[in-house]
Design an enzyme around this catalytic site. Sequence first.
Site, short mmCIF file in Angstrom:
data_model
loop_
_atom_site.label_atom_id
_atom_site.label_comp_id
_atom_site.label_asym_id
_atom_site.label_seq_id
_atom_site.Cartn_x
_atom_site.Cartn_y
_atom_site.Cartn_z
CG ASN A 213 63.70 24.57 -45.71
OD1 ASN A 213 63.83 23.51 -45.07
ND2 ASN A 213 62.29 24.45 -46.96
CE LYS A 292 75.64 41.44 -52.04
NZ LYS A 292 77.53 42.64 -51.64
CG ASP A 311 54.16 17.92 -54.70
OD1 ASP A 311 54.50 16.95 -54.80
OD2 ASP A 311 53.87 18.64 -53.42
CB ILE A 312 59.90 16.27 -56.12
CG1 ILE A 312 60.23 18.07 -56.75
CG2 ILE A 312 60.64 15.52 -56.72
CD1 ILE A 312 61.59 18.05 -55.58
CG PHE A 331 58.70 12.66 -43.91
CD1 PHE A 331 59.37 11.06 -45.20
CD2 PHE A 331 59.13 12.20 -43.15
CE1 PHE A 331 60.09 10.49 -44.67
CE2 PHE A 331 60.39 11.00 -42.32
CZ PHE A 331 60.03 10.36 -43.35
CE LYS A 345 50.74 18.14 -46.60
NZ LYS A 345 51.42 19.06 -46.14
O1 C5P Z 1 52.47 19.29 -49.57
P1 C5P Z 1 53.87 19.00 -47.92
O2 C5P Z 1 54.84 20.31 -49.43
O3 C5P Z 1 53.65 19.76 -47.19
O4 C5P Z 1 54.20 17.94 -48.28
C1 C5P Z 1 55.00 17.46 -48.75
C2 C5P Z 1 55.61 16.09 -48.89
O5 C5P Z 1 56.30 16.32 -50.54
C3 C5P Z 1 57.61 15.73 -48.74
O6 C5P Z 1 57.34 14.83 -49.08
C4 C5P Z 1 58.47 16.46 -49.81
O7 C5P Z 1 59.13 15.91 -50.13
C5 C5P Z 1 57.31 16.50 -50.94
N1 C5P Z 1 57.26 18.01 -51.73
C6 C5P Z 1 57.54 17.11 -52.90
N2 C5P Z 1 57.69 18.18 -54.04
C7 C5P Z 1 57.67 19.78 -53.30
C8 C5P Z 1 56.96 20.08 -52.24
C9 C5P Z 1 56.81 19.01 -51.77
O8 C5P Z 1 58.36 16.97 -53.47
N3 C5P Z 1 57.69 21.00 -54.23
#
Ligand code: C5P
Length: 408
Positions: A213, A292, A311-312, A331, A345
């Site tokens: 991205n 490849k 989601d970390i 963020f 959120k």
């Molecule tokens: O849900 P969204 O992607 O909008 O949330 C953004 C926040 O969640 C950011 O702080 C991003 O670093 C964290 N995030 C994460 N792991 C993911 C997706 C988003 O830690 N898989």
Amino acid sequence: MTMDLKGKKIVLGLSGGVACYKAAELCRALVKEGASVQVVMTEAATHFIGTVTMQALSGNPVHTDQWDARIANNMAHIDLTRGADAVLIAPCSADFIRKLAHGACDDLLSTMCLARPRQLPLHIAPAMNVEMWDNAATRRNVAQLRADGVCVFGPAAGEQACGETGFGRMLEADELLEELIASFQPKVLAGKRVLITAGPTFEAIDPVRGITNLSSGKMGYAVARAAREAGADVVLVSGPTALATPHGVRRENVQSARQMHDAVMAAVNGQHVFIGVAAVADWRVTNASEQKMKKQDGGATPQLEFAQNADILASVAATTSVSGWPYCVGFAAESENLLEFGAIKREKKGIPLLVGNIGPQTFGQDDNTVILFDEDGHTVLPRADKLTLARQLISEIAKRIEQRSLLT
Ligand code: C5P
């Protein structure tokens, strides 16, 4: 340039060493950051670099001699530090360290250091051969200076001008500049450990292609720098970026969201603050090719399949202990309805603080406007460069964790 040293008067002292060439670059960088620079050199330093060069770069006459007739009262050693904001000796030789440690005053620079006002910070950037730095005598002298409140910037390890390798290299000009700027920042996170994610992630499709991205990593790196400036011990888990690591920050490079997740979970124990700034991929490709992929005759296109990444931030938030550590900050970039989506959120992620910005136009930019969401509502941090916003964010986090600690 953020003009972080605007209005500051810096006395830049040079003692004898080949690293004097780096002091020229440092002098220029200080001036570019808005500082007014007064250069003072020992006689030995003048053998390594000319006073004319330092005068041209600082825009001020250079002082080398106690008996300089240009100072009417002959008190250069007093006058030069009055009204100054910091003294930085770069390079600081082993001999000059010895002089400082023993209160010597047998030339202009050492006399000036001894005669400086008590509150005026003195910083040194050691530069010498590895054996000289390791010598017990130097260690004793450096320990004495630290005990006296002198800040020691570096030295770094690496190849030396003498051909040997090890600790003793003077930090580079940009690192010294960062250290000096940091010295003026309030130490609101002293003794705290902070874990930060930054940048994009890269999800492989095959060994040479992938999905990523537009995140540049600039905001996350600015937050890491600001946390370090505030006195924290900082670990930065970074996706692929072209950015330089902020000085003093430990950086771990990862590519995919899974690697980022694993690196964060391995480091999260004992952290006081976690700040997820990274733009983490929501999905990974489950049928990535090990070779490849080749273009097909007839135009058949690859069929990619996806699975959702963990989601970390939510995983870290779920580890928060009863004492409230780590304090989790997220963020969020929203393309519309930031006020509404930001608040929702924050609750959904189960975190105390969320930083919202209107994306994706903030990606790659040097400045931004952000809104902080917490349990009391929201606060707007008006448009500013990312480092300024990062410093404000760190101060807001420090306030909140202090309140928390007082409550528990
Ligand atoms: O849900 P969204 O992607 O909008 O949330 C953004 C926040 O969640 C950011 O702080 C991003 O670093 C964290 N995030 C994460 N792991 C993911 C997706 C988003 O830690 N898989």
